[in-house]
Design a protein around this motif. Structure first.
Motif, PDB file in Angstrom:
ATOM      1  N   PRO A 127      12.075  37.912  72.042  1.00 28.97           N
ATOM      2  CA  PRO A 127      13.272  37.841  71.076  1.00 28.97           C
ATOM      3  C   PRO A 127      12.621  38.051  69.755  1.00 28.97           C
ATOM      4  CG  PRO A 127      12.866  35.811  72.296  1.00 28.97           C
ATOM      5  CD  PRO A 127      12.190  36.710  73.034  1.00 28.97           C
ATOM      6  N   GLU A 128      11.604  37.336  69.465  1.00 27.62           N
ATOM      7  CA  GLU A 128      11.073  37.347  68.159  1.00 27.62           C
ATOM      8  C   GLU A 128      10.759  38.784  67.510  1.00 27.62           C
ATOM      9  OE1 GLU A 128       9.846  36.012  64.615  1.00 27.62           O
ATOM     10  OE2 GLU A 128      10.876  34.968  66.094  1.00 27.62           O
ATOM     11  N   ALA A 129      10.281  39.555  68.456  1.00 24.66           N
ATOM     12  CA  ALA A 129       9.832  41.099  68.203  1.00 24.66           C
ATOM     13  C   ALA A 129      11.247  41.887  67.911  1.00 24.66           C
ATOM     14  CB  ALA A 129       9.094  41.754  69.549  1.00 24.66           C
ATOM     15  N   VAL A 130      12.173  41.398  68.711  1.00 23.62           N
ATOM     16  CA  VAL A 130      13.594  42.073  68.341  1.00 23.62           C
ATOM     17  C   VAL A 130      14.148  41.745  67.061  1.00 23.62           C
ATOM     18  CG1 VAL A 130      15.903  42.304  69.211  1.00 23.62           C
ATOM     19  CG2 VAL A 130      14.068  42.328  70.915  1.00 23.62           C
ATOM     20  N   ARG A 131      14.072  40.330  66.745  1.00 25.36           N
ATOM     21  CA  ARG A 131      14.297  39.912  65.589  1.00 25.36           C
ATOM     22  C   ARG A 131      13.619  40.556  64.235  1.00 25.36           C
ATOM     23  NH1 ARG A 131      13.285  37.149  61.421  1.00 25.36           N
ATOM     24  NH2 ARG A 131      11.087  36.837  62.499  1.00 25.36           N
ATOM     25  N   LYS A 144      20.081  48.663  70.510  1.00 28.59           N
ATOM     26  CA  LYS A 144      21.186  48.440  71.108  1.00 28.59           C
ATOM     27  C   LYS A 144      22.140  47.689  70.271  1.00 28.59           C
ATOM     28  CE  LYS A 144      23.073  45.307  74.694  1.00 28.59           C
ATOM     29  NZ  LYS A 144      22.906  44.560  75.855  1.00 28.59           N
ATOM     30  N   GLU A 145      21.463  46.654  69.552  1.00 27.32           N
ATOM     31  CA  GLU A 145      22.254  45.834  68.778  1.00 27.32           C
ATOM     32  C   GLU A 145      22.718  46.545  67.305  1.00 27.32           C
ATOM     33  OE1 GLU A 145      21.397  41.526  66.002  1.00 27.32           O
ATOM     34  OE2 GLU A 145      20.163  42.056  67.834  1.00 27.32           O
ATOM     35  N   ARG A 146      21.871  47.427  66.870  1.00 26.76           N
ATOM     36  CA  ARG A 146      22.402  47.954  65.603  1.00 26.76           C
ATOM     37  C   ARG A 146      23.468  49.120  66.054  1.00 26.76           C
ATOM     38  NH1 ARG A 146      16.080  49.709  64.306  1.00 26.76           N
ATOM     39  NH2 ARG A 146      15.412  47.742  64.074  1.00 26.76           N
ATOM     40  N   LEU A 147      23.511  49.694  67.045  1.00 31.01           N
ATOM     41  CA  LEU A 147      24.607  50.605  67.680  1.00 31.01           C
ATOM     42  C   LEU A 147      25.617  49.699  67.917  1.00 31.01           C
ATOM     43  CD1 LEU A 147      22.283  52.987  69.885  1.00 31.01           C
ATOM     44  CD2 LEU A 147      23.785  53.618  67.690  1.00 31.01           C
TER      45      LEU A 147
END
Length: 230
Positions: free
Chosen positions: A172-176, A145-148
């Motif tokens: 959030p750490e895994a997403v980061r 989602k963030e990359r898009l």
């Protein structure tokens, strides 16, 4: 939630003539089943509007330019977690066996971790089971989602909708970590990636993970695999 998940699976798959023809049914499922919040529907509408007004060829070109030219936007979620390591191969075999145990038959030549296929699978489960399965790669969904969003791509709305359905925030750490890993990988062009000798997890031949994983799953005697236009 069955219709919502199946509609999202269709939206995230390669645009087809069938989807284009019957798109009003997809839109109706998303807007009327009641599982998506108004703000999530609002984020999906630009993509849905594109499906209604753009020619099929343009939809297909947009999709390919977005998802086929960057590993950071791969729609195979184990690639984000395991890369091309042997762990990815085992994870996909395990997932494929889970499909088999639940009577889910793959009718196309695609890996089990292909997100549209995974969404189709979760649509066959109870709501609680579906949310549990969807929560497991939720950090991948959040990173995608963030990359898009960084690319102003309308497909970001699909992953926003998925995170809404899960009803819990990913680590959030895994997403980061995934986001940072993607930034590093994008420094290497697609041409450079294909020039490198890749690590394969099922055979000595490079670039053939699909056939090898499919063959292993076929060996279970329960899996039907054929090419299919979604």
């Amino acid at each position: 939630m069955i219709r919502t998940l199946r509609a999202l699976a269709l939206l995230l798959d390669y645009p087809s003539e069938s989807l284009k023809t019957h798109f009003s049914e997809v839109r109706e499922a998303l807007e009327t089943e009641g599982f998506l919040k108004p703000e999530s529907l609002a984020k999906l509408r630009p993509l849905m509007d594109n499906f209604e007004v753009l020619p099929l060829l343009e939809l297909q070109m947009n999709y390919s330019e977005l998802f086929d030219n960057s590993r950071a936007l791969s729609l195979h979620f184990f690639e984000h977690i395991h890369g091309e390591s042997r762990d990815r191969g085992q994870a996909m075999l395990d997932l494929g066996e889970e499909y088999i145990e639940r009577g889910f038959y793959i009718e196309r030549d695609e890996l089990p971790d292909f997100i549209p296929m995974f969404l189709e699978f979760t649509s066959c489960l109870t709501i609680d089971e579906a949310r549990d399965w969807l929560s497991q790669p939720s950090h991948v969904f959040a990173a995608l989602k963030e990359r898009l969003q960084e690319r102003d791509a309308e497909y970001a709305g699909i992953f926003d909708a998925l995170l809404t359905l899960i009803q819990e925030k990913p680590d959030p750490e895994a997403v980061r970590e995934l986001v940072e890993r993607a930034k590093a990988s994008e420094k290497t062009s697609i041409d450079e990636v294909w020039e490198e000798e890749q690590v394969t997890f099922m055979a000595s031949q490079p670039h053939k993970p699909v056939n090898k994983i499919v063959d292993r799953l076929k060996a279970a005697g329960k899996l039907i695999v054929s090419s299919s236009d979604t």
